[in-house]
Design a protein around this motif. Structure first.
Motif, PDB file in Angstrom:
ATOM      1  N   PHE A  22     109.749 -25.811  43.048  1.00 26.06           N
ATOM      2  CA  PHE A  22     110.476 -26.675  43.051  1.00 26.06           C
ATOM      3  C   PHE A  22     111.237 -26.714  41.830  1.00 26.06           C
ATOM      4  CE2 PHE A  22     111.874 -31.267  42.216  1.00 26.06           C
ATOM      5  CZ  PHE A  22     112.909 -31.466  43.303  1.00 26.06           C
ATOM      6  N   ALA A  23     110.769 -26.695  40.414  1.00 23.41           N
ATOM      7  CA  ALA A  23     111.093 -26.473  39.249  1.00 23.41           C
ATOM      8  C   ALA A  23     112.105 -25.297  39.211  1.00 23.41           C
ATOM      9  CB  ALA A  23     109.847 -26.414  38.248  1.00 23.41           C
ATOM     10  N   LYS A  24     111.534 -24.082  39.640  1.00 18.89           N
ATOM     11  CA  LYS A  24     112.673 -22.832  39.745  1.00 18.89           C
ATOM     12  C   LYS A  24     113.904 -23.217  40.699  1.00 18.89           C
ATOM     13  CE  LYS A  24     110.568 -18.949  40.810  1.00 18.89           C
ATOM     14  NZ  LYS A  24     109.606 -18.156  41.477  1.00 18.89           N
ATOM     15  N   ALA A  25     113.931 -23.961  41.363  1.00 14.34           N
ATOM     16  CA  ALA A  25     114.742 -24.131  42.300  1.00 14.34           C
ATOM     17  C   ALA A  25     115.791 -25.248  41.482  1.00 14.34           C
ATOM     18  CB  ALA A  25     114.455 -24.909  43.541  1.00 14.34           C
ATOM     19  N   LEU A  26     115.489 -26.152  40.910  1.00 13.23           N
ATOM     20  CA  LEU A  26     116.158 -27.074  39.821  1.00 13.23           C
ATOM     21  C   LEU A  26     116.748 -26.306  38.790  1.00 13.23           C
ATOM     22  CD1 LEU A  26     113.931 -30.296  39.659  1.00 13.23           C
ATOM     23  CD2 LEU A  26     116.090 -29.834  41.237  1.00 13.23           C
ATOM     24  N   SER A  27     115.999 -25.413  38.065  1.00 11.97           N
ATOM     25  CA  SER A  27     116.719 -24.610  36.896  1.00 11.97           C
ATOM     26  C   SER A  27     117.753 -23.693  37.526  1.00 11.97           C
ATOM     27  CB  SER A  27     115.658 -24.005  36.226  1.00 11.97           C
ATOM     28  OG  SER A  27     115.114 -22.977  37.135  1.00 11.97           O
ATOM     29  N   TRP A  28     117.559 -23.041  38.799  1.00  9.67           N
ATOM     30  CA  TRP A  28     118.479 -22.255  39.097  1.00  9.67           C
ATOM     31  C   TRP A  28     119.967 -22.970  39.736  1.00  9.67           C
ATOM     32  CZ3 TRP A  28     120.591 -17.856  38.545  1.00  9.67           C
ATOM     33  CH2 TRP A  28     121.328 -17.395  39.675  1.00  9.67           C
ATOM     34  N   ARG A  29     119.551 -23.972  40.216  1.00  9.35           N
ATOM     35  CA  ARG A  29     120.487 -25.019  40.790  1.00  9.35           C
ATOM     36  C   ARG A  29     121.428 -25.429  39.618  1.00  9.35           C
ATOM     37  NH1 ARG A  29     122.383 -22.470  43.648  1.00  9.35           N
ATOM     38  NH2 ARG A  29     124.149 -23.800  43.048  1.00  9.35           N
ATOM     39  N   ALA A  30     121.052 -25.712  38.581  1.00  9.13           N
ATOM     40  CA  ALA A  30     121.641 -26.252  37.521  1.00  9.13           C
ATOM     41  C   ALA A  30     122.732 -25.208  37.067  1.00  9.13           C
ATOM     42  CB  ALA A  30     120.682 -26.747  36.097  1.00  9.13           C
ATOM     43  N   THR A  31     122.191 -23.789  37.043  1.00  8.81           N
ATOM     44  CA  THR A  31     123.144 -22.894  36.580  1.00  8.81           C
ATOM     45  C   THR A  31     124.109 -22.505  37.601  1.00  8.81           C
ATOM     46  OG1 THR A  31     121.335 -21.895  35.399  1.00  8.81           O
ATOM     47  CG2 THR A  31     123.058 -20.416  35.974  1.00  8.81           C
ATOM     48  N   GLY A  32     123.725 -22.820  38.907  1.00  5.19           N
ATOM     49  CA  GLY A  32     124.735 -22.592  39.896  1.00  5.19           C
ATOM     50  C   GLY A  32     125.505 -23.659  40.219  1.00  5.19           C
ATOM     51  N   THR A  33     125.157 -24.788  39.951  1.00  6.38           N
ATOM     52  CA  THR A  33     126.073 -26.066  40.176  1.00  6.38           C
ATOM     53  C   THR A  33     127.316 -25.935  39.044  1.00  6.38           C
ATOM     54  OG1 THR A  33     124.425 -27.129  41.036  1.00  6.38           O
ATOM     55  CG2 THR A  33     126.149 -28.448  40.054  1.00  6.38           C
ATOM     56  N   ILE A  34     126.986 -25.500  37.908  1.00  2.00           N
ATOM     57  CA  ILE A  34     127.870 -25.515  36.697  1.00  2.00           C
ATOM     58  C   ILE A  34     128.812 -24.240  37.222  1.00  2.00           C
ATOM     59  CG2 ILE A  34     128.100 -24.821  34.227  1.00  2.00           C
ATOM     60  CD1 ILE A  34     125.599 -25.969  33.672  1.00  2.00           C
TER      61      ILE A  34
ATOM     62  N   LYS B 130     121.767 -26.899  48.226  1.00  2.00           N
ATOM     63  CA  LYS B 130     121.300 -25.640  47.886  1.00  2.00           C
ATOM     64  C   LYS B 130     119.728 -25.557  47.116  1.00  2.00           C
ATOM     65  CE  LYS B 130     125.663 -23.012  47.826  1.00  2.00           C
ATOM     66  NZ  LYS B 130     126.694 -22.304  46.948  1.00  2.00           N
ATOM     67  N   SER B 131     119.575 -26.858  46.444  1.00  7.64           N
ATOM     68  CA  SER B 131     118.350 -26.968  45.987  1.00  7.64           C
ATOM     69  C   SER B 131     116.953 -26.989  47.089  1.00  7.64           C
ATOM     70  CB  SER B 131     118.080 -28.265  45.137  1.00  7.64           C
ATOM     71  OG  SER B 131     118.625 -28.021  44.012  1.00  7.64           O
ATOM     72  N   LEU B 132     117.572 -27.629  48.147  1.00  5.55           N
ATOM     73  CA  LEU B 132     116.695 -27.620  49.327  1.00  5.55           C
ATOM     74  C   LEU B 132     116.606 -26.190  50.007  1.00  5.55           C
ATOM     75  CD1 LEU B 132     114.948 -29.107  51.279  1.00  5.55           C
ATOM     76  CD2 LEU B 132     116.844 -29.820  52.380  1.00  5.55           C
ATOM     77  N   LEU B 133     117.639 -25.698  50.175  1.00  5.20           N
ATOM     78  CA  LEU B 133     117.410 -24.292  50.920  1.00  5.20           C
ATOM     79  C   LEU B 133     116.891 -23.432  49.993  1.00  5.20           C
ATOM     80  CD1 LEU B 133     121.159 -23.995  52.086  1.00  5.20           C
ATOM     81  CD2 LEU B 133     119.107 -24.243  53.513  1.00  5.20           C
ATOM     82  N   TYR B 134     116.943 -23.259  48.485  1.00  7.96           N
ATOM     83  CA  TYR B 134     116.226 -22.455  47.580  1.00  7.96           C
ATOM     84  C   TYR B 134     114.996 -22.723  47.770  1.00  7.96           C
ATOM     85  CZ  TYR B 134     114.635 -19.745  43.721  1.00  7.96           C
ATOM     86  OH  TYR B 134     114.032 -19.035  42.945  1.00  7.96           O
ATOM     87  N   TYR B 135     114.394 -23.926  47.710  1.00 10.95           N
ATOM     88  CA  TYR B 135     112.813 -24.258  47.837  1.00 10.95           C
ATOM     89  C   TYR B 135     112.232 -23.688  49.237  1.00 10.95           C
ATOM     90  CZ  TYR B 135     108.660 -27.134  48.534  1.00 10.95           C
ATOM     91  OH  TYR B 135     107.329 -27.479  48.570  1.00 10.95           O
ATOM     92  N   LEU B 136     113.046 -23.989  50.426  1.00 13.03           N
ATOM     93  CA  LEU B 136     112.392 -23.521  51.513  1.00 13.03           C
ATOM     94  C   LEU B 136     112.379 -22.062  51.703  1.00 13.03           C
ATOM     95  CD1 LEU B 136     114.435 -26.134  53.870  1.00 13.03           C
ATOM     96  CD2 LEU B 136     112.090 -25.966  53.180  1.00 13.03           C
ATOM     97  N   HIS B 137     113.486 -21.555  51.321  1.00  4.83           N
ATOM     98  CA  HIS B 137     113.339 -19.920  51.189  1.00  4.83           C
ATOM     99  C   HIS B 137     112.385 -19.496  50.260  1.00  4.83           C
ATOM    100  CE1 HIS B 137     114.996 -15.965  49.386  1.00  4.83           C
ATOM    101  NE2 HIS B 137     115.500 -15.993  50.603  1.00  4.83           N
ATOM    102  N   GLU B 138     112.047 -19.866  49.361  1.00  2.18           N
ATOM    103  CA  GLU B 138     110.914 -19.624  48.313  1.00  2.18           C
ATOM    104  C   GLU B 138     109.604 -19.608  48.861  1.00  2.18           C
ATOM    105  OE1 GLU B 138     110.385 -18.789  44.712  1.00  2.18           O
ATOM    106  OE2 GLU B 138     111.752 -17.818  45.063  1.00  2.18           O
ATOM    107  N   ARG B 139     109.224 -20.744  49.584  1.00  7.53           N
ATOM    108  CA  ARG B 139     108.263 -20.946  50.392  1.00  7.53           C
ATOM    109  C   ARG B 139     108.149 -20.218  51.651  1.00  7.53           C
ATOM    110  NH1 ARG B 139     104.842 -22.846  46.926  1.00  7.53           N
ATOM    111  NH2 ARG B 139     103.592 -23.158  48.697  1.00  7.53           N
ATOM    112  N   ALA B 140     108.898 -19.723  52.299  1.00 10.33           N
ATOM    113  CA  ALA B 140     109.004 -18.944  53.311  1.00 10.33           C
ATOM    114  C   ALA B 140     108.521 -17.376  52.828  1.00 10.33           C
ATOM    115  CB  ALA B 140     110.527 -18.759  54.163  1.00 10.33           C
ATOM    116  N   TRP B 141     109.295 -17.169  52.018  1.00  2.26           N
ATOM    117  CA  TRP B 141     108.917 -15.717  51.433  1.00  2.26           C
ATOM    118  C   TRP B 141     107.264 -15.769  50.913  1.00  2.26           C
ATOM    119  CZ3 TRP B 141     110.254 -10.875  51.316  1.00  2.26           C
ATOM    120  CH2 TRP B 141     111.681 -10.583  51.929  1.00  2.26           C
ATOM    121  N   LEU B 142     106.707 -16.780  50.376  1.00  5.13           N
ATOM    122  CA  LEU B 142     105.392 -16.596  50.106  1.00  5.13           C
ATOM    123  C   LEU B 142     104.538 -16.351  51.385  1.00  5.13           C
ATOM    124  CD1 LEU B 142     105.030 -19.726  47.782  1.00  5.13           C
ATOM    125  CD2 LEU B 142     104.929 -17.318  47.227  1.00  5.13           C
TER     126      LEU B 142
END
Length: 69
Positions: A8-20, A47-59
């Motif tokens: 979740f923290a990784k998703a938030l930090s990436w989304r901040a960059t992507g949103t800007i 996109k935060s939700l999608l990234y989180y779900l993507h990360e969990r799926a890849w695990l």
């Protein structure tokens, strides 16, 4: 293995960059700060939700993982 909170923290930090980035592109294309902010606010949530779900799926996918010896 990452914890749920780490993913979740990784998703938030990436989304901040992507949103800007999205807001800047939206501003350049539309010329409207209000519209650029609305687009950015919408995409940060989706996109935060999608990234989180993507990360969990890849695990769950063993492809490319090495086992600890």
């Amino acid at each position: 293995m990452d914890t749920h909170s780490r993913s979740f923290a990784k998703a938030l930090s990436w989304r901040a960059t992507g949103t800007i980035d999205t807001m800047i592109i939206s501003l350049v294309i539309t010329g409207s700060i209000k519209l650029a902010a609305a687009i950015g606010a919408t995409e940060v949530v989706t996109k935060s939700l999608l990234y989180y779900l993507h990360e969990r799926a890849w695990l769950k996918i063993p492809y490319g993982r090495k086992t600890a010896s």
